[in-house]
Design an enzyme around this catalytic site. Structure first.
Site, PDB file in Angstrom:
ATOM      1  N   HIS A  21       0.830  -1.216   0.000  1.00 61.95           N
ATOM      2  CA  HIS A  21       0.000   0.000   0.000  1.00 61.95           C
ATOM      3  C   HIS A  21       0.859   1.258   0.000  1.00 61.95           C
ATOM      4  CE1 HIS A  21      -3.950  -1.916   1.106  1.00 61.95           C
ATOM      5  NE2 HIS A  21      -3.126  -2.869   1.504  1.00 61.95           N
ATOM      6  N   ASP A  23       0.129   4.267   1.232  1.00 57.61           N
ATOM      7  CA  ASP A  23       0.127   5.004   2.517  1.00 57.61           C
ATOM      8  C   ASP A  23       0.985   4.362   3.586  1.00 57.61           C
ATOM      9  OD1 ASP A  23      -2.506   6.669   1.890  1.00 57.61           O
ATOM     10  OD2 ASP A  23      -2.780   4.582   1.325  1.00 57.61           O
ATOM     11  N   HIS A 211      -9.235  -7.768  -0.636  1.00 59.82           N
ATOM     12  CA  HIS A 211      -8.884  -8.090   0.749  1.00 59.82           C
ATOM     13  C   HIS A 211     -10.033  -8.920   1.326  1.00 59.82           C
ATOM     14  CE1 HIS A 211      -5.977  -4.781   0.472  1.00 59.82           C
ATOM     15  NE2 HIS A 211      -5.466  -5.166   1.636  1.00 59.82           N
ATOM     16  N   GLU A 214      -9.115 -11.538   6.418  1.00 63.23           N
ATOM     17  CA  GLU A 214      -7.995 -11.051   7.227  1.00 63.23           C
ATOM     18  C   GLU A 214      -8.455 -10.949   8.680  1.00 63.23           C
ATOM     19  OE1 GLU A 214      -6.796  -7.103   6.123  1.00 63.23           O
ATOM     20  OE2 GLU A 214      -4.980  -7.130   7.348  1.00 63.23           O
TER      21      GLU A 214
HETATM   22 ZN   LIG Z   1      -3.461  -4.809   2.343  1.00 59.49          ZN
END
Ligand SMILES: [Zn+2]
Length: 342
Positions: A21, A23, A211, A214
């Site tokens: 990512h 960020d 995603h 998780e």
């Molecule tokens: Zn991720």
């Protein structure tokens, strides 16, 4: 094998990171410099204290909230074209210096628009940073995956896709958008909300990942498969609890993007030894070893390879195979340059 020998061996591998990512990968030193530039100083903080707001520290951090807290500080600086371009360049350079030769960087344009940039401008700044780096490092391959936030809902995801169609890789000579992803809180925003967005992304010629599994159980991964038909799943950690699901992932060649440190820090696994990565490999699932957020997780891709070797006792051959699979999972149009080798 000593850890020095391990590191030397890993340096010989063709490394690919297909889950990273924007960020969570920014140099703390750059953010420090930007804060000094913008505000002349960071009140009451020295660099080490500042860094704590950006990077995981085992001695102080232990929860998912600690992990998510690390994403707040960068956002005040990542609203400006030049900063996004610079950060993208540095992010490519950091990956390259770690041995990474193929990088897919994911970014959610909407959270970088607070100073008035459009989604396209955010992505154009990212492309420019990457292109400046690859100009002098032609052996580095890079592409962009656009993320829609789950909490913005399915309609916003479709609007975002329509906004960024012109940033697709095939419209540009250098880097461009190759894939689409959803991220964020799983429980209140199930995959079914994004069914039409994924259909649109596919019609637009983008590859897809999501995603899933998780922070939630395997049922969320099933739902992602049924509703979104993704090429890959981000994390998919809870698939380790479901033999039938592992069989399905293996049968359909759906990749799991595995991020060890991140999974440990967010509590997706209780310890690294509990991580289902060996189970995934045994089940014949294709996996890519990735970083998720190198800055936030205080890691690098080569460090994640070391962790895998040390934790699971993987052999050099095992690691070569993982490196090869990680590359072959790429969404880049040119594919994996190492497809036949390694
Ligand atoms: Zn991720």
């Amino acid at each position: 094998m000593t850890s020095q020998e391990q590191r030397e061996f890993i340096r010989t591998l063709y490394l690919s990171d297909i889950h990273r990512h924007f960020d969570g990968s920014i140099r703390p030193a750059t953010l420090w410099e930007l804060s000094e530039k913008y505000y002349s100083a960071v009140p009451g903080l020295d660099y080490e204290q500042f860094r704590h707001y950006l990077q995981w520290d085992e001695s102080q951090d232990s929860t998912l909230l600690d992990y998510l807290d690390k994403f707040h500080v960068p956002l005040q600086y990542t609203q400006f074209y030049d900063n996004i371009r610079r950060i993208s360049y540095e992010l490519a350079e950091d990956a390259y210096n770690d041995g990474v030769r193929l990088l897919e960087l994911r970014i959610n344009p909407l959270i970088h628009r607070r100073a008035g940039l459009t989604s396209r401008q955010v992505l154009a700044a990212t492309r420019k940073g990457f292109d400046a780096f690859t100009e002098t490092h032609p052996d580095f391959r890079v592409g962009i995956i656009v993320i829609a936030m789950r909490n913005h809902g399915g309609n916003m995801a479709r609007i975002l896709l329509r906004e960024i169609v012109g940033e697709r890789e095939d419209f540009h000579n250098g880097a461009g958008v190759v894939g689409f992803d959803i991220a964020g809180h799983e429980a209140p925003f199930p995959p079914v909300l994004f069914k039409e967005a994924y259909a649109l992304a596919t019609r637009m010629g983008l590859k897809t990942t999501a995603h899933a599994g998780e922070s939630e159980g395997p049922e969320r991964i099933w739902e992602a498969l049924e509703n979104l038909g993704p090429d890959r799943i981000g994390h998919g950690t809870s698939a380790g609890q479901d033999v039938e699901l592992m069989r399905r992932l293996a049968r359909d060649g759906i990749y799991l993007e595995v991020c060890l440190s991140s999974n440990l820090q967010t509590g997706a696994v209780a310890s690294l030894a509990d991580h289902p990565l060996p189970k995934f490999l045994e089940a014949g699932i294709k996996v890519a070893l990735c970083t998720d957020n190198p800055t936030v997780s205080s890691t690098t891709l080569s460090r994640e390879y070391e962790l895998a070797m040390t934790t699971f006792g993987f052999s050099e051959d095992d690691m070569r195979r993982i490196a090869r699979m990680s590359c072959q999972g790429t969404f880049l149009a040119a594919g994996c340059p190492e497809a036949g080798g390694g």
